[in-house]
Design an enzyme around this catalytic site. Sequence first.
Site, PDB file in Angstrom:
ATOM      1  N   ASP A 114       0.827  -1.215   0.000  1.00 22.61           N
ATOM      2  CA  ASP A 114       0.000   0.000   0.000  1.00 22.61           C
ATOM      3  C   ASP A 114       0.855   1.256   0.000  1.00 22.61           C
ATOM      4  O   ASP A 114       1.567   1.525   0.963  1.00 22.61           O
ATOM      5  CB  ASP A 114      -0.905   0.001   1.239  1.00 22.61           C
ATOM      6  CG  ASP A 114      -1.996  -1.048   1.135  1.00 22.61           C
ATOM      7  OD1 ASP A 114      -2.783  -0.986   0.179  1.00 22.61           O
ATOM      8  OD2 ASP A 114      -2.052  -1.934   2.016  1.00 22.61           O
TER       9      ASP A 114
ATOM     10  N   MET B 231       0.898   5.260   0.005  1.00 24.10           N
ATOM     11  CA  MET B 231       0.034   6.415   0.328  1.00 24.10           C
ATOM     12  C   MET B 231       0.861   7.694   0.328  1.00 24.10           C
ATOM     13  O   MET B 231       2.026   7.674   0.731  1.00 24.10           O
ATOM     14  CB  MET B 231      -0.592   6.221   1.710  1.00 24.10           C
ATOM     15  CG  MET B 231      -1.362   4.924   1.847  1.00 24.10           C
ATOM     16  SD  MET B 231      -2.242   4.829   3.414  1.00 24.10           S
ATOM     17  CE  MET B 231      -2.777   3.119   3.380  1.00 24.10           C
TER      18      MET B 231
ATOM     19  N   HIS C  72      -0.590  -0.999  -4.631  1.00 27.25           N
ATOM     20  CA  HIS C  72      -1.866  -0.286  -4.631  1.00 27.25           C
ATOM     21  C   HIS C  72      -1.545   1.176  -4.379  1.00 27.25           C
ATOM     22  O   HIS C  72      -1.197   1.550  -3.264  1.00 27.25           O
ATOM     23  CB  HIS C  72      -2.744  -0.898  -3.525  1.00 27.25           C
ATOM     24  CG  HIS C  72      -4.013  -0.164  -3.246  1.00 27.25           C
ATOM     25  ND1 HIS C  72      -4.767  -0.410  -2.104  1.00 27.25           N
ATOM     26  CD2 HIS C  72      -4.686   0.793  -3.936  1.00 27.25           C
ATOM     27  CE1 HIS C  72      -5.833   0.367  -2.112  1.00 27.25           C
ATOM     28  NE2 HIS C  72      -5.805   1.109  -3.208  1.00 27.25           N
TER      29      HIS C  72
ATOM     30  N   MET D   5      -2.272   4.746  -3.666  1.00 28.73           N
ATOM     31  CA  MET D   5      -3.256   5.702  -3.155  1.00 28.73           C
ATOM     32  C   MET D   5      -2.573   7.062  -3.194  1.00 28.73           C
ATOM     33  O   MET D   5      -2.241   7.652  -2.165  1.00 28.73           O
ATOM     34  CB  MET D   5      -3.676   5.296  -1.732  1.00 28.73           C
ATOM     35  CG  MET D   5      -4.587   4.079  -1.737  1.00 28.73           C
ATOM     36  SD  MET D   5      -4.615   3.215  -0.157  1.00 28.73           S
ATOM     37  CE  MET D   5      -3.215   2.123  -0.406  1.00 28.73           C
TER      38      MET D   5
ATOM     39  N   ASP E 109     -10.432  -5.387  -0.922  1.00 28.41           N
ATOM     40  CA  ASP E 109      -9.409  -4.841  -0.024  1.00 28.41           C
ATOM     41  C   ASP E 109     -10.048  -4.056   1.120  1.00 28.41           C
ATOM     42  O   ASP E 109     -10.673  -3.025   0.892  1.00 28.41           O
ATOM     43  CB  ASP E 109      -8.489  -3.917  -0.841  1.00 28.41           C
ATOM     44  CG  ASP E 109      -7.305  -3.400  -0.039  1.00 28.41           C
ATOM     45  OD1 ASP E 109      -7.143  -3.785   1.132  1.00 28.41           O
ATOM     46  OD2 ASP E 109      -6.536  -2.602  -0.599  1.00 28.41           O
ATOM     47  N   GLY E 110      -9.857  -4.582   2.337  1.00 34.39           N
ATOM     48  CA  GLY E 110     -10.291  -3.847   3.529  1.00 34.39           C
ATOM     49  C   GLY E 110     -11.224  -4.652   4.406  1.00 34.39           C
ATOM     50  O   GLY E 110     -12.310  -5.036   3.972  1.00 34.39           O
ATOM     51  N   GLY E 111     -10.752  -4.964   5.615  1.00 30.16           N
ATOM     52  CA  GLY E 111     -11.623  -5.631   6.583  1.00 30.16           C
ATOM     53  C   GLY E 111     -11.924  -7.085   6.279  1.00 30.16           C
ATOM     54  O   GLY E 111     -12.910  -7.638   6.779  1.00 30.16           O
TER      55      GLY E 111
ATOM     56  N   GLY F 224      -4.894  -7.855   5.670  1.00 31.66           N
ATOM     57  CA  GLY F 224      -3.841  -7.270   6.501  1.00 31.66           C
ATOM     58  C   GLY F 224      -3.909  -7.809   7.913  1.00 31.66           C
ATOM     59  O   GLY F 224      -3.341  -8.860   8.236  1.00 31.66           O
TER      60      GLY F 224
HETATM   61  C1  DX5 Z   1      -6.257   0.433   3.127  1.00 26.75           C
HETATM   62  C2  DX5 Z   1      -5.365  -0.527   2.387  1.00 26.75           C
HETATM   63  C3  DX5 Z   1      -5.542  -1.946   2.724  1.00 26.75           C
HETATM   64  C4  DX5 Z   1      -5.341  -2.296   4.165  1.00 26.75           C
HETATM   65  C5  DX5 Z   1      -6.021  -3.603   4.460  1.00 26.75           C
HETATM   66  O1  DX5 Z   1      -6.101   1.696   2.593  1.00 26.75           O
HETATM   67  O2  DX5 Z   1      -5.580  -0.424   0.984  1.00 26.75           O
HETATM   68  O3  DX5 Z   1      -4.749  -2.782   1.885  1.00 26.75           O
HETATM   69  O4  DX5 Z   1      -4.007  -2.357   4.559  1.00 26.75           O
HETATM   70  O5  DX5 Z   1      -5.870  -3.887   5.803  1.00 26.75           O
HETATM   71  P1  DX5 Z   1      -6.945  -4.725   6.619  1.00 26.75           P
HETATM   72  O6  DX5 Z   1      -7.005  -6.084   5.990  1.00 26.75           O
HETATM   73  O7  DX5 Z   1      -6.363  -4.741   7.998  1.00 26.75           O
HETATM   74  O8  DX5 Z   1      -8.260  -3.998   6.522  1.00 26.75           O
HETATM   75 ZN    ZN Z   2      -4.588  -1.859  -0.358  1.00 23.04          ZN
END
Ligand code: DX5
Ligand code: ZN
Length: 215
Positions: free
Chosen positions: A38, A40, A69, A71, A174-176, A196
């Site tokens: 990730d 950012m 990814h 961002m 992606d996420g949660g 994650g």
């Molecule tokens: C959020 C990221 C994700 C994040 C996922 O901006 O893109 O990849 O790290 O983490 P979990 O699986 O803990 O939600």
């Molecule tokens: Zn991500």
Amino acid sequence: MKNMKTLIAPSLLAADLTRLGEEVRAVEAAGADVLHFDVMDGHFVPNLTFGFPVIEALKKITRLPIDAHLMIQNADAFLDRFAQAGCDWLSVHVEACPHLHRTVSRIRELGMKPGVAINPGTPLSSLDAVLPHLDFVLAMSVNPGFGGQKFIEGTWDRIRELKKRAPHLQVEIDGGIKVSNAKDAIAAGADILVVGTGLFGTPDYAQTVQALRGK
Ligand code: DX5
Ligand code: ZN
């Protein structure tokens, strides 16, 4: 892309960063398929993470593909550098790219698999024009910026709709995502699960990877 096995993509944001190399080796040995990285920029999302030197370092110690990814705003200025650093898959956000077709074409030209990421609040129709040019769509199931957030209900419908619009594409969620909802993600049509905290927060990575795949 039918009948492919579900790919597990550990999000390194949740790894123990004091031992990043060991963590990468551990998830590789545990059967993970791709490393989710990730990036950012503190503008597109309210957080900063890591960039080229870390990708270059990891590339030396893993055989897994690196899925970056982005961002970030102004991704176009950095595509060549991400290719040189060793990224295999590269996704940019539809919300951050005014010349999306050009960006995606350049990613492919540079030899990477192009993907587009989409936030939970963005209409899926904004992807329609570029779908034929992509290898995958990264459907966000949290608002990007941080690991460990709560999964946004309603994302399953978006995954189903994406698979309907573009059956040829791989959909990455992606996420949660964790063992408790991975089955629903797969049932909705997700091909790649980014995980994650749902992986790095568990004691036995191999067992978790298997459980995520529903085994
Ligand atoms: C959020 C990221 C994700 C994040 C996922 O901006 O893109 O990849 O790290 O983490 P979990 O699986 O803990 O939600
Ligand atoms: Zn991500």
